[in-house]
Design a protein around this motif. Structure first.
Motif, PDB file in Angstrom:
ATOM      1  N   PHE A  44     140.309  47.974 108.121  1.00 26.16           N
ATOM      2  CA  PHE A  44     141.468  47.259 108.684  1.00 26.16           C
ATOM      3  C   PHE A  44     141.067  46.104 109.597  1.00 26.16           C
ATOM      4  N   LYS A  45     139.946  45.454 109.343  1.00 25.96           N
ATOM      5  CA  LYS A  45     139.511  44.335 110.179  1.00 25.96           C
ATOM      6  C   LYS A  45     139.347  43.057 109.363  1.00 25.96           C
ATOM      7  N   SER A  46     139.790  43.033 108.099  1.00 29.60           N
ATOM      8  CA  SER A  46     139.494  41.880 107.252  1.00 29.60           C
ATOM      9  C   SER A  46     140.625  40.862 107.177  1.00 29.60           C
ATOM     10  N   HIS A  47     141.876  41.292 107.141  1.00 31.46           N
ATOM     11  CA  HIS A  47     142.978  40.332 107.047  1.00 31.46           C
ATOM     12  C   HIS A  47     144.229  40.932 107.676  1.00 31.46           C
ATOM     13  N   LEU A  52     145.516  40.032 110.594  1.00 33.78           N
ATOM     14  CA  LEU A  52     145.095  40.351 111.957  1.00 33.78           C
ATOM     15  C   LEU A  52     146.106  39.895 113.010  1.00 33.78           C
ATOM     16  N   THR A  53     147.141  39.148 112.594  1.00 30.43           N
ATOM     17  CA  THR A  53     148.081  38.614 113.572  1.00 30.43           C
ATOM     18  C   THR A  53     148.952  39.696 114.182  1.00 30.43           C
ATOM     19  N   LYS A  97     148.041  42.804 114.670  1.00 31.70           N
ATOM     20  CA  LYS A  97     147.230  43.803 115.367  1.00 31.70           C
ATOM     21  C   LYS A  97     146.943  43.305 116.778  1.00 31.70           C
ATOM     22  N   THR A 135     144.930  42.746 120.357  1.00 33.25           N
ATOM     23  CA  THR A 135     143.556  42.356 120.663  1.00 33.25           C
ATOM     24  C   THR A 135     142.691  43.572 120.922  1.00 33.25           C
ATOM     25  N   GLN A 195     143.073  46.566 119.640  1.00 35.84           N
ATOM     26  CA  GLN A 195     142.808  47.239 118.369  1.00 35.84           C
ATOM     27  C   GLN A 195     141.713  46.515 117.588  1.00 35.84           C
ATOM     28  N   LYS A 196     141.785  45.187 117.532  1.00 33.10           N
ATOM     29  CA  LYS A 196     140.781  44.410 116.808  1.00 33.10           C
ATOM     30  C   LYS A 196     139.408  44.542 117.459  1.00 33.10           C
ATOM     31  N   ARG A 197     139.391  44.582 118.788  1.00 32.08           N
ATOM     32  CA  ARG A 197     138.122  44.714 119.506  1.00 32.08           C
ATOM     33  C   ARG A 197     137.480  46.070 119.244  1.00 32.08           C
ATOM     34  N   THR A 220     135.742  46.400 115.903  1.00 32.69           N
ATOM     35  CA  THR A 220     134.498  45.646 115.757  1.00 32.69           C
ATOM     36  C   THR A 220     133.276  46.549 115.874  1.00 32.69           C
TER      37      THR A 220
END
Length: 64
Positions: A28-31, A33-34, A36, A38, A40-42, A45
């Motif tokens: 769930f980190k490829s596309h 991302l808007t 999600k 910050t 969650q994205k961090r 990683t």
């Protein structure tokens, strides 16, 4: 008898640690991302480890 080939997808996605555990990346980190956060994205990683339940399957794909 021929050599057993490693699964191409598995060798791109997994790597071994020094202690024999298998590292993996989070999904769930490829596309898209808007939507999600910050945070969650961090957290996606960081590298994770393959769970004990899946260890046998991954080792079979990697021929370990």
């Amino acid at each position: 008898m021929p050599k057993v080939k490693t699964k191409s997808g598995a060798k791109k996605r997994f790597s071994l640690t020094g202690t024999g555990k298998i590292k993996r990346k989070h999904a769930f980190k490829s596309h898209i991302l808007t939507k999600k956060t910050t945070k969650q994205k961090r957290s996606l990683t960081h590298v994770g480890l393959v769970s004990d339940a899946d260890m046998g399957r991954v080792k079979a794909m990697l021929n370990i």
